[in-house]
Design a protein around this motif. Structure first.
Motif, short mmCIF file in Angstrom:
data_model
loop_
_atom_site.label_atom_id
_atom_site.label_comp_id
_atom_site.label_asym_id
_atom_site.label_seq_id
_atom_site.Cartn_x
_atom_site.Cartn_y
_atom_site.Cartn_z
N PRO A 68 -0.76 54.32 19.23
CA PRO A 68 0.28 53.43 18.72
C PRO A 68 1.69 53.95 19.00
O PRO A 68 1.94 55.15 18.94
CB PRO A 68 0.01 53.40 17.21
N PHE A 69 2.57 53.02 19.31
CA PHE A 69 3.96 53.41 19.58
C PHE A 69 4.86 52.20 19.33
O PHE A 69 4.53 51.08 19.72
CB PHE A 69 4.10 53.86 21.05
N CYS A 70 6.00 52.45 18.69
CA CYS A 70 7.02 51.40 18.52
C CYS A 70 8.30 51.85 19.24
O CYS A 70 9.00 52.74 18.76
CB CYS A 70 7.32 51.12 17.05
N LEU B 2 7.11 55.52 27.68
CA LEU B 2 6.52 56.00 28.94
C LEU B 2 6.04 57.44 28.78
O LEU B 2 4.93 57.79 29.21
CB LEU B 2 7.56 55.88 30.06
N SER B 3 6.86 58.29 28.15
CA SER B 3 6.44 59.68 27.93
C SER B 3 5.18 59.74 27.09
O SER B 3 4.26 60.53 27.36
CB SER B 3 7.53 60.47 27.20
N CYS B 4 5.13 58.91 26.05
CA CYS B 4 3.96 58.89 25.17
C CYS B 4 2.71 58.49 25.95
O CYS B 4 1.65 59.12 25.83
CB CYS B 4 4.23 57.92 24.01
N ALA B 5 2.85 57.45 26.77
CA ALA B 5 1.70 57.00 27.57
C ALA B 5 1.24 58.11 28.51
O ALA B 5 0.04 58.36 28.66
CB ALA B 5 2.08 55.75 28.36
N ARG B 6 2.19 58.77 29.13
CA ARG B 6 1.81 59.82 30.08
C ARG B 6 1.13 60.99 29.39
O ARG B 6 0.15 61.53 29.89
CB ARG B 6 3.05 60.28 30.84
N ARG B 7 1.66 61.36 28.22
CA ARG B 7 1.04 62.46 27.47
C ARG B 7 -0.41 62.13 27.12
O ARG B 7 -1.29 62.97 27.15
CB ARG B 7 1.82 62.75 26.20
N ALA B 8 -0.64 60.86 26.77
CA ALA B 8 -1.98 60.44 26.35
C ALA B 8 -2.87 60.13 27.54
O ALA B 8 -4.07 59.88 27.38
CB ALA B 8 -1.87 59.21 25.45
N GLY B 9 -2.30 60.08 28.73
CA GLY B 9 -3.08 59.71 29.92
C GLY B 9 -3.40 58.23 29.98
O GLY B 9 -4.34 57.82 30.66
N GLU C 198 6.46 51.86 36.35
CA GLU C 198 5.90 53.20 36.49
C GLU C 198 4.39 53.18 36.69
O GLU C 198 3.73 54.22 36.60
CB GLU C 198 6.27 54.04 35.26
N GLY C 199 3.83 51.99 36.92
CA GLY C 199 2.44 51.91 37.33
C GLY C 199 1.43 51.63 36.24
O GLY C 199 0.23 51.59 36.51
N LEU C 200 1.88 51.43 34.99
CA LEU C 200 0.92 51.06 33.95
C LEU C 200 0.59 49.57 34.08
O LEU C 200 1.38 48.79 34.61
CB LEU C 200 1.48 51.34 32.56
#
Ligand code: SF4
Length: 173
Positions: free
Chosen positions: A40-42, A99-106, A147-149
């Motif tokens: 989850p992220f807001c 974006l950072s959160c998504a990358r950290r979580a893979g 960024e490719g998501l």
């Protein structure tokens, strides 16, 4: 297991501009949640905005120009509240943090709340605060896509599920 970045409000968290959540009631979504698949992220709260907060929409810098997240990223539109306060920087900060959160979580997939000036992915409001929607994405959805998501709105859960299945099948040994 492929993880999915998800708008916090879709899990019922009270982070929307009006202080409410927008929980998704769906068996598939509940299963993903139970599996621990959802991240989850807001973006707006993480970007520094309060709850509640004034409604905001994307407004083009010149009349008639595109008003969506891509235009904000390109510097040709801003995000304004209904009182005219410029909150673009908070929206951009929130998008970068998402974006950072998504990358950290893979996470390679995001499921985001449709219509939001941050999270919308198929439509956003047109900047007139009259409830009129136009095709386009929000600031976070636009950045994640660049960024490719792969970004899906909560109204396309089945498409997101099919895409996840393909990703997991292609990763299987
Ligand atoms: S910014 Fe996104 S996650 Fe946060 S309240 Fe709006 S739609 Fe939900």
């Amino acid at each position: 297991m492929e993880r999915v970045l998800v708008s916090s409000c879709l899990l019922g968290r009270p982070v929307r501009y009006d202080g409410a959540g927008k929980a998704v009631s769906d068996d598939l979504f509940a299963r993903w949640r139970a599996e621990g698949r959802l991240v989850p992220f807001c973006p707006e709260v993480s970007g520094g905005l309060s709850v509640p907060r004034p409604p905001a929409e994307i407004v083009p810098l010149s009349p008639g120009a595109r008003a969506d997240g891509d235009a904000v990223l390109d510097g040709s539109a801003r995000v304004l509240t209904d009182a005219g306060t410029d909150v673009t920087d908070a929206f951009l900060r929130g998008a970068r943090l998402a974006l950072s959160c998504a990358r950290r979580a893979g996470a390679r997939v995001a499921l985001l709340k449709e219509g939001s000036p941050s999270c919308g992915s198929r439509r956003v409001y047109d900047g007139t605060f009259t409830g009129r929607a136009v095709p386009g994405d929000g600031v976070t959805a636009a950045l994640l896509t660049r960024e490719g998501l792969h970004v899906f709105p909560e109204t396309e859960l089945d498409a997101a599920a099919a895409f996840l299945s393909r990703l997991e099948a292609s990763a299987a040994p």
